[in-house]
Design a protein around this motif. Structure first.
Motif, mmCIF file in Angstrom:
data_model
loop_
_atom_site.group_PDB
_atom_site.id
_atom_site.type_symbol
_atom_site.label_atom_id
_atom_site.label_comp_id
_atom_site.label_asym_id
_atom_site.label_seq_id
_atom_site.Cartn_x
_atom_site.Cartn_y
_atom_site.Cartn_z
ATOM 1 N N SER A 100 47.503 31.879 36.789
ATOM 2 C CA SER A 100 48.531 32.361 35.862
ATOM 3 C C SER A 100 49.675 33.058 36.591
ATOM 4 N N ILE A 101 49.491 33.338 37.869
ATOM 5 C CA ILE A 101 50.577 33.933 38.666
ATOM 6 C C ILE A 101 51.719 32.928 38.844
ATOM 7 N N ASP A 113 46.058 41.435 34.492
ATOM 8 C CA ASP A 113 45.218 41.515 35.696
ATOM 9 C C ASP A 113 44.733 40.130 36.145
ATOM 10 N N PRO A 114 45.625 39.268 36.596
ATOM 11 C CA PRO A 114 45.248 37.875 36.868
ATOM 12 C C PRO A 114 44.147 37.710 37.920
ATOM 13 N N ILE A 115 44.047 38.650 38.858
ATOM 14 C CA ILE A 115 43.075 38.487 39.942
ATOM 15 C C ILE A 115 41.660 38.834 39.483
ATOM 16 N N THR A 117 47.874 37.141 52.242
ATOM 17 C CA THR A 117 47.750 36.524 50.933
ATOM 18 C C THR A 117 47.842 37.565 49.829
ATOM 19 N N MET A 118 47.140 38.690 49.981
ATOM 20 C CA MET A 118 47.172 39.738 48.972
ATOM 21 C C MET A 118 48.562 40.357 48.864
ATOM 22 N N ARG A 119 49.267 40.492 49.976
ATOM 23 C CA ARG A 119 50.634 41.037 49.944
ATOM 24 C C ARG A 119 51.544 40.129 49.123
ATOM 25 N N ARG A 148 50.739 40.468 45.351
ATOM 26 C CA ARG A 148 51.281 41.694 44.750
ATOM 27 C C ARG A 148 52.774 41.591 44.508
ATOM 28 N N MET A 149 53.476 40.874 45.398
ATOM 29 C CA MET A 149 54.916 40.684 45.227
ATOM 30 C C MET A 149 55.203 39.895 43.950
ATOM 31 N N VAL A 150 54.381 38.901 43.667
ATOM 32 C CA VAL A 150 54.561 38.087 42.452
ATOM 33 C C VAL A 150 54.252 38.893 41.215
#
Length: 213
Positions: free
Chosen positions: A28-29, A50-52, A205-207, A210-212
């Motif tokens: 969904s991101i 909270d997509p993750i 990847t996590m960075r 979070r930007m998205v």
């Protein structure tokens, strides 16, 4: 879009009765998913939660509702089947060794022979597929190549006499190792870099996620 319409019909609703669609899960991101839903349902608010972690949290809540009066046993398994490319009855295919959905740890060994006398290098090609336990062989067309390791063979190599032992193992965490033994010489292959993210790759990847968000 099809999944959303299927969910609406399963709930006995129609699109014009919706107030809001809540997106969960990593996909969904993707901005395109949201824009497609906005075009399909122009009068419905599209939000994201909270997509993750949302799917994992929902699964945990559902599991609790099912097993709150029972003990829960957790087992670690692989989500893919891993094997080696081998020549069997004159045809190349994947010989499956470690199966998905089988409790870890596990290990399996196969014995093969060199193609020619005095062969110097053994190519160990590692594949993954979706085979289930009991499917001994899988066509190459239904498997994905992960890596090929070039193992030097030691000692006198005879096509008819030399035995090469290949052991593939997965530990409790699902880390896979391959050991090749020929004429009492052992070599190991590290497959983890091909199927797992390094610490640096995970952080990057996590960075980006979070930007998205």
């Amino acid at each position: 879009i099809k999944m959303t319409n299927d969910a609406i019909r399963a709930a006995g609703l129609t699109p014009n009765t919706l107030d809001r669609i809540v997106l969960v899960g990593g996909p969904s991101i993707t901005p395109l998913i949201r824009s497609m839903l906005e075009n399909e349902f122009p009068n419905v608010e599209i939000t994201r939660y909270d997509p993750i972690h949302a799917v994992a949290r929902g699964a945990a809540i559902y599991a609790r509702s099912l097993f709150k009066t029972k003990s829960i046993k957790i087992r670690s398994v692989l989500n893919k089947t891993f094997g080696l490319k081998m020549g069997i009855d004159g045809e190349e295919c994947v010989c499956n060794l470690l199966y998905r959905n089988v409790t870890l740890p596990m290990s399996r060994e196969v014995v093969c022979r060199p193609k020619t006398d005095d062969q110097e290098i053994l190519d160990v090609a590692i594949y993954e597929n979706r085979a289930t336990k009991g499917e001994l062989h899988t066509p190459l067309t239904r498997s994905r190549l992960l890596n090929t390791f070039h193992i030097p063979l030691a000692g006198k190599i005879s096509r008819g006499r030399t035995k090469i032992y290949i052991r593939m193992s997965a530990d409790f965490e699902g880390l896979i190792s391959i050991e090749v033994e020929c004429n009492n010489k052992k070599d190991t292959c590290d497959l983890s870099s091909d199927i797992y993210l390094s610490d640096e790759e995970f952080s990057e990847t996590m960075r980006r996620v979070r930007m998205v968000q």
